[in-house]
Design a protein around this motif. Structure first.
Motif, short mmCIF file in Angstrom:
data_model
loop_
_atom_site.label_atom_id
_atom_site.label_comp_id
_atom_site.label_asym_id
_atom_site.label_seq_id
_atom_site.Cartn_x
_atom_site.Cartn_y
_atom_site.Cartn_z
N TYR A 208 0.83 -1.20 0.00
CA TYR A 208 0.00 0.00 0.00
C TYR A 208 0.86 1.26 0.00
O TYR A 208 0.53 2.26 -0.65
CB TYR A 208 -0.95 0.01 1.20
N VAL A 212 0.57 4.12 -2.88
CA VAL A 212 0.23 5.51 -2.58
C VAL A 212 1.35 6.44 -3.02
O VAL A 212 1.10 7.56 -3.50
CB VAL A 212 -0.11 5.67 -1.08
N HIS A 220 -4.36 12.38 -3.68
CA HIS A 220 -4.08 12.54 -2.25
C HIS A 220 -5.02 13.59 -1.65
O HIS A 220 -5.39 14.53 -2.34
CB HIS A 220 -2.63 12.98 -2.05
N PRO A 221 -5.45 13.46 -0.38
CA PRO A 221 -5.10 12.42 0.60
C PRO A 221 -6.03 11.21 0.57
O PRO A 221 -5.92 10.33 1.43
CB PRO A 221 -5.22 13.16 1.92
N ARG A 222 -6.95 11.18 -0.40
CA ARG A 222 -7.89 10.07 -0.44
C ARG A 222 -7.18 8.72 -0.53
O ARG A 222 -7.59 7.73 0.11
CB ARG A 222 -8.84 10.24 -1.63
N GLU A 224 -4.28 7.81 0.66
CA GLU A 224 -3.78 7.43 1.98
C GLU A 224 -4.91 6.93 2.88
O GLU A 224 -4.78 5.92 3.59
CB GLU A 224 -3.09 8.62 2.68
N GLN A 225 -6.03 7.64 2.85
CA GLN A 225 -7.15 7.29 3.72
C GLN A 225 -7.72 5.92 3.38
O GLN A 225 -8.01 5.11 4.28
CB GLN A 225 -8.23 8.37 3.63
N GLU A 226 -7.84 5.64 2.08
CA GLU A 226 -8.40 4.35 1.68
C GLU A 226 -7.44 3.20 2.02
O GLU A 226 -7.88 2.13 2.47
CB GLU A 226 -8.72 4.36 0.18
N GLN A 228 -5.15 3.24 4.44
CA GLN A 228 -5.10 3.10 5.90
C GLN A 228 -6.36 2.43 6.44
O GLN A 228 -6.30 1.67 7.41
CB GLN A 228 -4.92 4.49 6.54
N ALA A 229 -7.50 2.68 5.79
CA ALA A 229 -8.74 2.04 6.22
C ALA A 229 -8.64 0.52 6.12
O ALA A 229 -9.10 -0.22 7.00
CB ALA A 229 -9.91 2.55 5.39
N PHE A 232 -6.03 -0.66 8.85
CA PHE A 232 -6.54 -0.59 10.22
C PHE A 232 -7.37 -1.82 10.59
O PHE A 232 -7.52 -2.15 11.77
CB PHE A 232 -7.39 0.67 10.40
#
Length: 251
Positions: A208, A212, A220-222, A224-226, A228-229, A232
């Motif tokens: 990932y 990214v 970005h930053p979408r 990273e968020q996807e 990281q989701a 997590f």
């Protein structure tokens, strides 16, 4: 595997967490011909389906002296539109796990462009890397003209692509085109040491992170968020963080 299906222009060493591919046409200074392109595509397909680190190196003290000139001389406009080498190098760059190029001797033309597609480049003092394509009446059309400015900056990229400057190992290190220099017999061990540092990390997080890093600015930053989701929710994230907290408590 039938004799005709066995790789003939590359040597392949498969391990649990990495694949080492040696370009193996030493009589032609490992020039990249159509057979090698086909065989490297097969490696990419395998690594797309079962991601591992890829180490690229060359036999006989040379990485790759360029594309095979005898084949290149016969190519015409339709071949340019097919993007034979750029299609392969784009695929190499997009592999899920990091790619390490261990560069010794000549890395010229298409050989340099293959190296530019890697995530890491290690070299030796006798490395000579550059793009002399204009001297042969063509351009560096397999990634150099957009990857090289990103790697070394526009002024030096112009010296290499327009004026035929070939960098020594020391010059490539100063330009950060390679990140380390090693004597030839220490080059492959250094590539393995780098692969070891990568391999101790979570492979999914590494994949990932690479994806990214390669995402376009507008993503970005979408992106990273996807990513990281997903991570997590990963059992490996839970395991690694739990181990970290337990180690800290024991101190």
């Amino acid at each position: 595997m039938t004799p005709d299906a066995r790789p003939q222009t590359i040597l392949v060493d498969e391990r649990d967490d990495r694949v080492i591919v040696t370009l193996n046409r030493p009589e032609f200074r490992n020039a990249i011909d159509q057979r090698m392109v086909v065989e490297l595509h097969a490696i990419c397909e395998a690594l797309e389906q079962a991601p591992r680190i890829l180490i690229l190196t060359g036999a006989g003290g040379v990485f790759a002296s360029g594309a095979d000139i005898a084949e290149l001389r016969e190519r015409r406009a339709a071949d340019a539109h097919r993007g034979i080498n750029v299609g392969l190098f784009t695929r190499v760059a997009a592999l899920p796990m990091p790619v390490i190029a261990a560069l010794d001797g000549y890395a010229l033309g298409g050989g340099a462009e293959l190296a530019y597609a890697a995530d890491f480049r290690l070299g030796t003092p006798r490395l000579r890397i550059g793009n002399p394509e204009t001297g042969l009446g063509i351009i560096a059309a397999a990634g150099a003209l957009w990857r090289l400015p990103e790697l070394v900056g526009v002024p030096l990229a112009k010296e290499i692509a327009l004026a035929g400057r070939v960098l020594t190992g020391e010059e490539a290190l100063a330009a950060r085109l390679v990140t380390e220099l090693h004597e030839p017999d220490a080059l492959l061990p250094a590539a393995h040491a780098l692969a070891d540092r990568i391999a101790v990390n979570d492979p999914l997080a590494t994949q990932y992170t690479k994806a990214v890093l390669h995402a376009g600015r507008g993503e970005h930053p979408r992106a990273e968020q996807e990513a990281q989701a997903v991570l997590f929710e990963s059992p490996e994230k839970q395991r690694r963080m739990t181990e970290f907290l337990e180690r800290r408590q024991r101190r």
